[in-house]
Design an enzyme around this catalytic site. Structure first.
Site, PDB file in Angstrom:
ATOM      1  N   ASP A 275      -7.289  -6.443   3.301  1.00 48.67           N
ATOM      2  CA  ASP A 275      -6.666  -5.118   3.413  1.00 48.67           C
ATOM      3  C   ASP A 275      -6.805  -4.578   4.832  1.00 48.67           C
ATOM      4  O   ASP A 275      -7.917  -4.316   5.294  1.00 48.67           O
ATOM      5  CB  ASP A 275      -7.353  -4.171   2.407  1.00 48.67           C
ATOM      6  CG  ASP A 275      -6.708  -2.799   2.364  1.00 48.67           C
ATOM      7  OD1 ASP A 275      -5.637  -2.607   2.968  1.00 48.67           O
ATOM      8  OD2 ASP A 275      -7.299  -1.916   1.705  1.00 48.67           O
ATOM      9  N   GLY A 276      -5.651  -4.405   5.497  1.00 45.50           N
ATOM     10  CA  GLY A 276      -5.624  -3.763   6.812  1.00 45.50           C
ATOM     11  C   GLY A 276      -5.014  -4.651   7.878  1.00 45.50           C
ATOM     12  O   GLY A 276      -5.508  -5.743   8.145  1.00 45.50           O
ATOM     13  N   GLY A 277      -3.914  -4.192   8.444  1.00 44.91           N
ATOM     14  CA  GLY A 277      -3.297  -4.927   9.557  1.00 44.91           C
ATOM     15  C   GLY A 277      -2.663  -6.247   9.171  1.00 44.91           C
ATOM     16  O   GLY A 277      -2.404  -7.081  10.039  1.00 44.91           O
TER      17      GLY A 277
ATOM     18  N   HIS B 187      -8.112   1.549  -4.668  1.00 42.46           N
ATOM     19  CA  HIS B 187      -9.156   1.292  -3.665  1.00 42.46           C
ATOM     20  C   HIS B 187      -9.808   2.623  -3.307  1.00 42.46           C
ATOM     21  O   HIS B 187      -9.200   3.467  -2.655  1.00 42.46           O
ATOM     22  CB  HIS B 187      -8.476   0.636  -2.434  1.00 42.46           C
ATOM     23  CG  HIS B 187      -9.369   0.432  -1.265  1.00 42.46           C
ATOM     24  ND1 HIS B 187      -8.875   0.132  -0.003  1.00 42.46           N
ATOM     25  CD2 HIS B 187     -10.723   0.436  -1.142  1.00 42.46           C
ATOM     26  CE1 HIS B 187      -9.884  -0.016   0.847  1.00 42.46           C
ATOM     27  NE2 HIS B 187     -11.010   0.176   0.183  1.00 42.46           N
TER      28      HIS B 187
ATOM     29  N   MET C  68     -12.085   4.791  -1.293  1.00 42.81           N
ATOM     30  CA  MET C  68     -12.854   4.985  -0.061  1.00 42.81           C
ATOM     31  C   MET C  68     -13.513   6.350  -0.181  1.00 42.81           C
ATOM     32  O   MET C  68     -13.160   7.310   0.520  1.00 42.81           O
ATOM     33  CB  MET C  68     -11.912   4.889   1.145  1.00 42.81           C
ATOM     34  CG  MET C  68     -11.490   3.461   1.424  1.00 42.81           C
ATOM     35  SD  MET C  68     -10.010   3.334   2.426  1.00 42.81           S
ATOM     36  CE  MET C  68      -8.791   3.491   1.132  1.00 42.81           C
TER      37      MET C  68
ATOM     38  N   GLY D 196      -9.560   3.921   6.531  1.00 38.60           N
ATOM     39  CA  GLY D 196      -9.247   5.327   6.783  1.00 38.60           C
ATOM     40  C   GLY D 196      -7.794   5.577   7.156  1.00 38.60           C
ATOM     41  O   GLY D 196      -7.279   6.665   6.925  1.00 38.60           O
ATOM     42  N   PHE D 197      -7.157   4.570   7.716  1.00 38.71           N
ATOM     43  CA  PHE D 197      -5.797   4.782   8.207  1.00 38.71           C
ATOM     44  C   PHE D 197      -4.946   3.517   8.037  1.00 38.71           C
ATOM     45  O   PHE D 197      -5.473   2.410   8.143  1.00 38.71           O
ATOM     46  CB  PHE D 197      -5.816   5.153   9.702  1.00 38.71           C
ATOM     47  CG  PHE D 197      -6.661   6.354   9.991  1.00 38.71           C
ATOM     48  CD1 PHE D 197      -6.142   7.636   9.879  1.00 38.71           C
ATOM     49  CD2 PHE D 197      -8.009   6.199  10.337  1.00 38.71           C
ATOM     50  CE1 PHE D 197      -6.943   8.741  10.109  1.00 38.71           C
ATOM     51  CE2 PHE D 197      -8.814   7.302  10.573  1.00 38.71           C
ATOM     52  CZ  PHE D 197      -8.280   8.580  10.459  1.00 38.71           C
ATOM     53  N   GLY D 198      -3.652   3.721   7.796  1.00 40.16           N
ATOM     54  CA  GLY D 198      -2.719   2.603   7.819  1.00 40.16           C
ATOM     55  C   GLY D 198      -2.332   2.287   9.252  1.00 40.16           C
ATOM     56  O   GLY D 198      -2.623   3.051  10.182  1.00 40.16           O
ATOM     57  N   GLY D 199      -1.708   1.158   9.444  1.00 45.11           N
ATOM     58  CA  GLY D 199      -1.117   0.823  10.738  1.00 45.11           C
ATOM     59  C   GLY D 199      -2.089   0.443  11.838  1.00 45.11           C
ATOM     60  O   GLY D 199      -1.735   0.518  13.024  1.00 45.11           O
TER      61      GLY D 199
ATOM     62  N   GLY E 145       0.749  -2.270   4.119  1.00 50.42           N
ATOM     63  CA  GLY E 145       1.310  -0.924   4.127  1.00 50.42           C
ATOM     64  C   GLY E 145       2.382  -0.795   5.183  1.00 50.42           C
ATOM     65  O   GLY E 145       3.582  -0.860   4.906  1.00 50.42           O
TER      66      GLY E 145
ATOM     67  N   HIS F  62      -0.997  -1.079  -4.441  1.00 48.54           N
ATOM     68  CA  HIS F  62      -2.299  -0.772  -3.847  1.00 48.54           C
ATOM     69  C   HIS F  62      -2.346   0.731  -3.558  1.00 48.54           C
ATOM     70  O   HIS F  62      -1.477   1.276  -2.862  1.00 48.54           O
ATOM     71  CB  HIS F  62      -2.496  -1.578  -2.557  1.00 48.54           C
ATOM     72  CG  HIS F  62      -3.856  -1.426  -1.968  1.00 48.54           C
ATOM     73  ND1 HIS F  62      -4.960  -2.109  -2.441  1.00 48.54           N
ATOM     74  CD2 HIS F  62      -4.310  -0.650  -0.947  1.00 48.54           C
ATOM     75  CE1 HIS F  62      -6.027  -1.776  -1.732  1.00 48.54           C
ATOM     76  NE2 HIS F  62      -5.667  -0.882  -0.819  1.00 48.54           N
TER      77      HIS F  62
ATOM     78  N   MET G 268     -12.204  -5.695   4.053  1.00 41.22           N
ATOM     79  CA  MET G 268     -11.478  -4.811   4.974  1.00 41.22           C
ATOM     80  C   MET G 268     -11.287  -5.539   6.301  1.00 41.22           C
ATOM     81  O   MET G 268     -12.257  -5.994   6.911  1.00 41.22           O
ATOM     82  CB  MET G 268     -12.270  -3.513   5.227  1.00 41.22           C
ATOM     83  CG  MET G 268     -12.234  -2.472   4.120  1.00 41.22           C
ATOM     84  SD  MET G 268     -10.601  -1.893   3.578  1.00 41.22           S
ATOM     85  CE  MET G 268      -9.761  -1.495   5.106  1.00 41.22           C
TER      86      MET G 268
ATOM     87  N   ASP H 297      -4.637   3.876  -2.220  1.00 42.95           N
ATOM     88  CA  ASP H 297      -5.810   4.193  -1.392  1.00 42.95           C
ATOM     89  C   ASP H 297      -6.273   5.629  -1.600  1.00 42.95           C
ATOM     90  O   ASP H 297      -5.514   6.566  -1.333  1.00 42.95           O
ATOM     91  CB  ASP H 297      -5.450   4.016   0.091  1.00 42.95           C
ATOM     92  CG  ASP H 297      -5.306   2.560   0.472  1.00 42.95           C
ATOM     93  OD1 ASP H 297      -6.240   1.790   0.214  1.00 42.95           O
ATOM     94  OD2 ASP H 297      -4.252   2.202   1.037  1.00 42.95           O
TER      95      ASP H 297
ATOM     96  N   MET I  20      -8.963   8.416  -0.384  1.00 40.98           N
ATOM     97  CA  MET I  20      -9.889   8.747   0.712  1.00 40.98           C
ATOM     98  C   MET I  20     -10.394  10.174   0.541  1.00 40.98           C
ATOM     99  O   MET I  20      -9.590  11.072   0.252  1.00 40.98           O
ATOM    100  CB  MET I  20      -9.164   8.635   2.049  1.00 40.98           C
ATOM    101  CG  MET I  20      -8.511   7.288   2.280  1.00 40.98           C
ATOM    102  SD  MET I  20      -7.622   7.284   3.846  1.00 40.98           S
ATOM    103  CE  MET I  20      -6.879   5.657   3.793  1.00 40.98           C
TER     104      MET I  20
ATOM    105  N   SER J 149       0.835  -1.199   0.000  1.00 38.74           N
ATOM    106  CA  SER J 149       0.000   0.000   0.000  1.00 38.74           C
ATOM    107  C   SER J 149       0.869   1.249   0.000  1.00 38.74           C
ATOM    108  O   SER J 149       1.598   1.518   0.962  1.00 38.74           O
ATOM    109  CB  SER J 149      -0.922   0.015   1.216  1.00 38.74           C
ATOM    110  OG  SER J 149      -1.603   1.248   1.243  1.00 38.74           O
TER     111      SER J 149
END
Ligand code: DX5
Ligand code: ZN
Length: 218
Positions: free
Chosen positions: A175-177, A66, A68, A142-145, A197, A33, A137, A35, A37, A8
């Protein structure tokens, strides 16, 4: 199929974007990827068309974009022109999802639908045969990490069953974590594409981390 890795760009160093794009080009990653937003659909704003075009200028691999954003329909053509190869919209952001998916495909892009952590995979039953990909998801967008939500494993197994039953060709993207503790279990649970990411870009060697995520049997 062998699984795909999509780093990402949200976690890249924007002051050294060309360097990070070339790192991904030269790595074992499969896709970029990207993102987007809008500050309405999610409580954050990332970047828009000029940055996608800048990535596309140097990227040698497909752009997995992606969205959002609320009501994406009016921007589909601009995302195509900016360089999107795969365009994913959120089920929760589209009133006429079937129409949106057909419009993405008519523009010559692969079509994906993303679902938030609270959205049941069963809501995809009547659209799954039209899709190239479902993005599950595994954090609230909305946020990385952020921390991975464990219920994701159940969701992707249920989605795999729907895909098999309907003989859909849709890939499952998570996608995410995604990190070095959960990536193997995600592949075992039938994920086809892993977005990463923070795990990639906060590591000492992003290319080596991509290689680890890609080569599951090491
Ligand atoms: C989150 C984005 C993700 C994000 C993932 O809303 O959709 O693509 O960049 O970042 P990590 O891998 O750090 O959770
Ligand atoms: Zn994303």
């Amino acid at each position: 199929m062998n699984h795909l890795i999509a780093p990402s760009v949200l976690s890249a160093d924007f002051a050294n974007l060309q360097r990070d794009v070339e790192m991904i080009n030269n790595s074992e990653a499969d896709w970029f990827h990207v993102d987007i937003m809008d500050g309405v659909f999610v409580p954050n704003i990332s970047f828009g068309f000029p940055v996608i075009k800048a990535i596309k200028k140097y990227a040698t691999k497909p752009l997995d974009v992606h969205l959002m954003i609320a009501n994406p329909d009016q921007y589909l053509q601009q995302f195509k022109e900016a360089g999107a190869d795969i365009l994913t919209v959120h089920l929760e952001g589209c009133t006429h999802l079937h129409r949106t998916v057909q419009a993405i495909k008519a523009l010559g892009m692969k079509a994906g639908v993303a679902i938030n952590p609270h959205t049941s995979v069963n809501l995809l039953n009547d659209i799954i045969s039209d899709l190239d990909m479902v993005l599950v998801m595994s954090v609230n967008p909305g946020f990385g990490g952020q921390k991975f939500i464990e219920n994701t494993y159940n969701k992707i197994q249920n989605l795999r069953d729907i895909i098999r039953t309907t003989k859909s060709k849709a890939l499952i993207e998570v996608d995410g974590g995604v990190d070095l503790n959960n990536y193997k279990k995600l592949i075992d649970s039938s994920a086809n594409v892993l977005v990463a990411g923070n795990t990639v870009f906060s590591s000492a060697s992003p290319a080596a981390t991509i290689s680890t995520l890609k080569n599951i049997n090491q």
